[in-house]
Write a protein that holds these residues in place. Structure first.
Motif, PDB file in Angstrom:
ATOM      1  N   ARG A   1      59.128  16.906  43.626  1.00  0.00           N
ATOM      2  CA  ARG A   1      59.678  15.546  43.571  1.00  0.00           C
ATOM      3  C   ARG A   1      60.846  15.378  44.545  1.00  0.00           C
ATOM      4  NH1 ARG A   1      60.360  12.023  39.593  1.00  0.00           N
ATOM      5  NH2 ARG A   1      62.472  12.800  39.367  1.00  0.00           N
ATOM      6  N   GLY A   2      60.748  16.140  45.654  1.00  0.00           N
ATOM      7  CA  GLY A   2      61.757  15.993  46.713  1.00  0.00           C
ATOM      8  C   GLY A   2      63.173  16.175  46.214  1.00  0.00           C
ATOM      9  N   HIS A   3      63.384  17.134  45.329  1.00  0.00           N
ATOM     10  CA  HIS A   3      64.727  17.479  44.817  1.00  0.00           C
ATOM     11  C   HIS A   3      65.372  16.342  44.020  1.00  0.00           C
ATOM     12  CE1 HIS A   3      65.406  21.222  47.369  1.00  0.00           C
ATOM     13  NE2 HIS A   3      64.284  20.722  47.816  1.00  0.00           N
ATOM     14  N   GLN A   4      64.579  15.409  43.527  1.00  0.00           N
ATOM     15  CA  GLN A   4      65.195  14.354  42.682  1.00  0.00           C
ATOM     16  C   GLN A   4      65.294  14.857  41.251  1.00  0.00           C
ATOM     17  OE1 GLN A   4      63.416  10.349  42.961  1.00  0.00           O
ATOM     18  NE2 GLN A   4      62.170  11.275  44.566  1.00  0.00           N
TER      19      GLN A   4
ATOM     20  N   LEU B   1      69.210  30.993  25.809  1.00  0.00           N
ATOM     21  CA  LEU B   1      68.122  31.046  26.791  1.00  0.00           C
ATOM     22  C   LEU B   1      67.073  29.960  26.514  1.00  0.00           C
ATOM     23  CD1 LEU B   1      66.352  34.265  28.043  1.00  0.00           C
ATOM     24  CD2 LEU B   1      65.073  32.247  27.473  1.00  0.00           C
ATOM     25  N   ILE B   2      66.650  29.860  25.258  1.00  0.00           N
ATOM     26  CA  ILE B   2      65.623  28.859  24.922  1.00  0.00           C
ATOM     27  C   ILE B   2      66.178  27.446  25.159  1.00  0.00           C
ATOM     28  CG2 ILE B   2      64.181  27.910  23.048  1.00  0.00           C
ATOM     29  CD1 ILE B   2      63.287  30.705  23.891  1.00  0.00           C
ATOM     30  N   ALA B   3      67.458  27.262  24.866  1.00  0.00           N
ATOM     31  CA  ALA B   3      68.079  25.936  25.045  1.00  0.00           C
ATOM     32  C   ALA B   3      68.116  25.539  26.524  1.00  0.00           C
ATOM     33  CB  ALA B   3      69.495  25.960  24.478  1.00  0.00           C
ATOM     34  N   ARG B   4      68.368  26.513  27.387  1.00  0.00           N
ATOM     35  CA  ARG B   4      68.545  26.193  28.811  1.00  0.00           C
ATOM     36  C   ARG B   4      67.220  26.134  29.581  1.00  0.00           C
ATOM     37  NH1 ARG B   4      72.932  31.055  29.646  1.00  0.00           N
ATOM     38  NH2 ARG B   4      74.695  30.170  28.515  1.00  0.00           N
ATOM     39  N   ALA B   5      66.198  26.820  29.058  1.00  0.00           N
ATOM     40  CA  ALA B   5      64.964  27.004  29.833  1.00  0.00           C
ATOM     41  C   ALA B   5      64.293  25.698  30.297  1.00  0.00           C
ATOM     42  CB  ALA B   5      63.980  27.862  29.039  1.00  0.00           C
ATOM     43  N   PRO B   6      64.227  24.634  29.455  1.00  0.00           N
ATOM     44  CA  PRO B   6      63.536  23.430  29.941  1.00  0.00           C
ATOM     45  C   PRO B   6      64.185  22.838  31.194  1.00  0.00           C
ATOM     46  CG  PRO B   6      63.832  23.315  27.569  1.00  0.00           C
ATOM     47  CD  PRO B   6      64.621  24.498  28.038  1.00  0.00           C
ATOM     48  N   GLU B   7      65.516  22.820  31.235  1.00  0.00           N
ATOM     49  CA  GLU B   7      66.150  22.229  32.418  1.00  0.00           C
ATOM     50  C   GLU B   7      65.902  23.102  33.652  1.00  0.00           C
ATOM     51  OE1 GLU B   7      70.207  20.895  31.947  1.00  0.00           O
ATOM     52  OE2 GLU B   7      70.293  20.281  34.055  1.00  0.00           O
ATOM     53  N   ILE B   8      65.836  24.418  33.442  1.00  0.00           N
ATOM     54  CA  ILE B   8      65.558  25.312  34.573  1.00  0.00           C
ATOM     55  C   ILE B   8      64.150  25.030  35.112  1.00  0.00           C
ATOM     56  CG2 ILE B   8      65.251  27.736  35.227  1.00  0.00           C
ATOM     57  CD1 ILE B   8      67.400  28.406  33.089  1.00  0.00           C
ATOM     58  N   CYS B   9      63.188  24.913  34.192  1.00  0.00           N
ATOM     59  CA  CYS B   9      61.800  24.630  34.628  1.00  0.00           C
ATOM     60  C   CYS B   9      61.731  23.265  35.319  1.00  0.00           C
ATOM     61  CB  CYS B   9      60.856  24.645  33.425  1.00  0.00           C
ATOM     62  SG  CYS B   9      60.701  26.258  32.684  1.00  0.00           S
ATOM     63  N   ALA B  10      62.419  22.289  34.735  1.00  0.00           N
ATOM     64  CA  ALA B  10      62.389  20.947  35.336  1.00  0.00           C
ATOM     65  C   ALA B  10      63.025  20.978  36.730  1.00  0.00           C
ATOM     66  CB  ALA B  10      63.136  19.964  34.434  1.00  0.00           C
ATOM     67  N   TYR B  11      64.074  21.776  36.879  1.00  0.00           N
ATOM     68  CA  TYR B  11      64.743  21.863  38.183  1.00  0.00           C
ATOM     69  C   TYR B  11      63.758  22.390  39.233  1.00  0.00           C
ATOM     70  CZ  TYR B  11      68.605  22.527  41.449  1.00  0.00           C
ATOM     71  OH  TYR B  11      69.445  22.437  42.540  1.00  0.00           O
TER      72      TYR B  11
ATOM     73  N   MET C   1      62.572  15.074  31.918  1.00  0.00           N
ATOM     74  CA  MET C   1      63.294  15.650  33.080  1.00  0.00           C
ATOM     75  C   MET C   1      62.385  15.877  34.284  1.00  0.00           C
ATOM     76  SD  MET C   1      66.171  18.272  31.611  1.00  0.00           S
ATOM     77  CE  MET C   1      65.139  19.185  30.493  1.00  0.00           C
ATOM     78  N   ILE C   2      61.056  15.835  34.105  1.00  0.00           N
ATOM     79  CA  ILE C   2      60.178  15.934  35.278  1.00  0.00           C
ATOM     80  C   ILE C   2      59.577  14.564  35.623  1.00  0.00           C
ATOM     81  CG2 ILE C   2      59.654  18.397  35.002  1.00  0.00           C
ATOM     82  CD1 ILE C   2      56.916  17.568  33.819  1.00  0.00           C
ATOM     83  N   GLY C   3      60.147  13.537  35.057  1.00  0.00           N
ATOM     84  CA  GLY C   3      59.752  12.173  35.446  1.00  0.00           C
ATOM     85  C   GLY C   3      58.488  11.681  34.759  1.00  0.00           C
ATOM     86  N   LEU C   4      58.065  12.342  33.679  1.00  0.00           N
ATOM     87  CA  LEU C   4      56.859  11.896  32.973  1.00  0.00           C
ATOM     88  C   LEU C   4      57.256  11.404  31.580  1.00  0.00           C
ATOM     89  CD1 LEU C   4      54.389  14.716  34.095  1.00  0.00           C
ATOM     90  CD2 LEU C   4      54.418  12.354  34.882  1.00  0.00           C
TER      91      LEU C   4
END
Ligand SMILES: CC(C)(COP(=O)(O)OP(=O)(O)OC[C@H]1O[C@@H](n2cnc3c(N)ncnc32)[C@H](O)[C@@H]1OP(=O)(O)O)[C@@H](O)C(=O)NCCC(=O)NCCS
Length: 441
Positions: free
Chosen positions: A192-195, A175-185, A212-215
């Motif tokens: 960011r217009g689904h980019q 769960l902890i491993a996957r959470a950042p990509e879920i938040c970024a999604y 992953m959020i472009g920053l």
């Protein structure tokens, strides 16, 4: 797995400590409960044991006994960074020991290997309209992973309850491993217009989220590290952690429990406050056309109180001093963002609000809490969408939820079931009237 071995080494000692307290001092009275407490959100009534973290009213949260300042000083940092590896904090929270840099990196490597998010999560998030609540998407995304729970699968097959903590830990790491990509999604879908941006396996846990959020800037990497460290846990009696723990006590899997905890975090009296704090500061800057003077800020705060509203970012249910997490943010802000009108306004509020709140005579803690600055710092470094701030809080708080739940299974905590009374029963107790009379009333 590093954590599995370490927890395994410690489990017997903890089980013996808990069993000894239960067997030898089970009848020892630690508290009484008043009618007022029952009607006031069971405020101040000890209801939990919270060995992962404890909130000292004066010194603030301690993670496994270490103050926030000590954690920042003692946990290992990535090279040339101001804040520690998140993997190191997780090691400390789970095991009670300060990790070496190699161990902190090993935890993050382990997460990297588990980071693939099941497609169903993205499908569920995509079923929401883009303008839906980011927290609702986050909670639903976590919930959607329940079908991947190793604990649920092994429990269904039948396993010794002494071993429940093992698949619970396994699930927690996933769960902890996957959470950042879920938040970024969610961020990229909403703002960011689904980019979407693929993870970068060369970055540490916090930096990869910023990427992953472009920053993709070292300053933002540090900001995310700081926020993940500061917000990871605050005892397990607050709304969100207690909810996660309560749901976990029914042996619901980690995804069900953490999704429930996030729903509590989404409330305005809890995690949503960090968004409201920033909007409050933003409104002040808009009203005064820039940074207000101390007199203008005081007028604004007075009119806020006169209209029956609270000053966001000030006060706390447990703390009775400046929140040390605020102090870390303030120091960081003073060093890095001094030219920002929102930071300057928050600084002016910090100068005038405590005295004003003291003068009300009713506020138990007139000092700032962590939320008073979180949003201002996020905004300064490019995270300008305040409605996302609670998701960042949740990303961090999942660490606390999962550590409490793994250890609850490790020391075999039972299902929670406190007792509820009726108003009539309370009336009978205080008037010493008989229940017979009472029922007939
Ligand atoms: C955090 C908070 C909910 C704690 O509530 P609490 O434990 O009931 O706090 P207290 O016991 O000090 O409250 C006593 C009184 O002071 C008021 N008070 C507390 N903090 C206040 C603030 N920041 N501004 C104005 N009034 C405040 C309460 O509303 C209460 O008023 P009431 O008796 O008229 O209902 C409260 O301080 C608050 O609303 N703060 C602002 C929101 C915020 O920053 N939340 C994030 C918390 S981490």
């Amino acid at each position: 797995m590093l954590l599995e071995n370490k927890i395994s080494d410690k489990i017997q000692v903890w089980r013996e400590r808990v069993n000894r307290l239960k067997q030898e001092y089970g009848d020892f009275v630690i508290s009484t409960v008043t009618v007022d407490q029952i009607y006031s959100g069971i405020r101040g009534v000890p209801i939990q044991v919270s060995d992962i973290s404890y909130v000292d009213p004066e010194k603030g949260v301690r993670y496994q006994g270490y103050t926030i300042e000590e954690c920042i000083k003692l946990l290992p940092n990535p090279e040339n960074c101001s804040f520690p590896y998140v993997g190191g904090l997780y090691y400390l929270l789970m095991t009670g020991e300060l990790p070496t840099a190699a161990k902190a990196v090993a935890i993050e490597d382990e997460w990297r290997g588990r980071a693939e998010v099941p497609k169903v999560v993205f499908d569920v998030i995509d079923a929401f309209p883009d303008d839906a609540s980011a927290m609702a998407m986050f909670s639903a995304g976590i919930l959607a992973m329940s079908s991947t729970s190793k604990f649920a699968a092994q429990y269904a097959e039948g396993m010794d309850k002494k071993d429940f903590w093992l698949p619970m830990l396994d699930d927690s790491m996933d769960l902890i491993a996957r959470a950042p990509e879920i938040c970024a999604y969610i961020y990229n879908k909403k703002y960011r217009g689904h980019q979407h941006i693929d993870p970068d396996p060369n970055l540490d846990y916090a930096a990869n989220f910023a990427h992953m959020i472009g920053l993709d800037e070292p300053k933002v990497y540090d900001l995310i590290r700081m926020s993940l460290i500061l917000l990871a846990d605050h005892e397990n009696a607050n709304v969100s952690a207690h909810t996660a723990h309560l749901v976990g006590s029914a042996l619901s899997d980690i995804y069900l429990a953490c999704s429930a905890g996030l729903n509590g975090l989404a409330g305005p009296l809890h995690g949503l406050a960090n968004q409201e704090c920033f909007k409050f500061i933003q409104d002040m800057v808009n009203v005064f056309g820039g940074v207000p003077t101390e007199e203008q800020a005081l007028d604004y705060l007075n009119s806020t109180l006169d209209s029956g509203r609270v000053i966001p970012g000030y006060g706390h249910a447990v703390l009775r001093n400046i929140d040390p997490r605020f102090s870390v943010e303030y120091k960081y802000g003073k060093f890095t963002v001094t030219d920002d009108p929102y930071f300057q306004t928050a600084d002016i509020v910090f100068k005038v609000a405590p005295e004003l709140l003291k003068r009300t005579g009713k506020v138990k803690n007139p000092w700032p809490n962590v939320d008073a600055l979180t949003g201002v710092l996020f905004h300064h470094f490019g995270l300008t969408h305040a409605n996302f701030y609670t998701v960042l809080f949740g990303l961090s708080r999942l660490m606390g939820f999962t550590c409490h739940i793994v250890w609850a299974r490790a020391v075999n905590k039972p299902i929670e079931r406190p007792k509820a009374l009726t108003t009539r029963i309370l009336e009978a107790m205080v008037t010493e009237d008989s229940l017979e009379n009472l029922v007939r009333k």
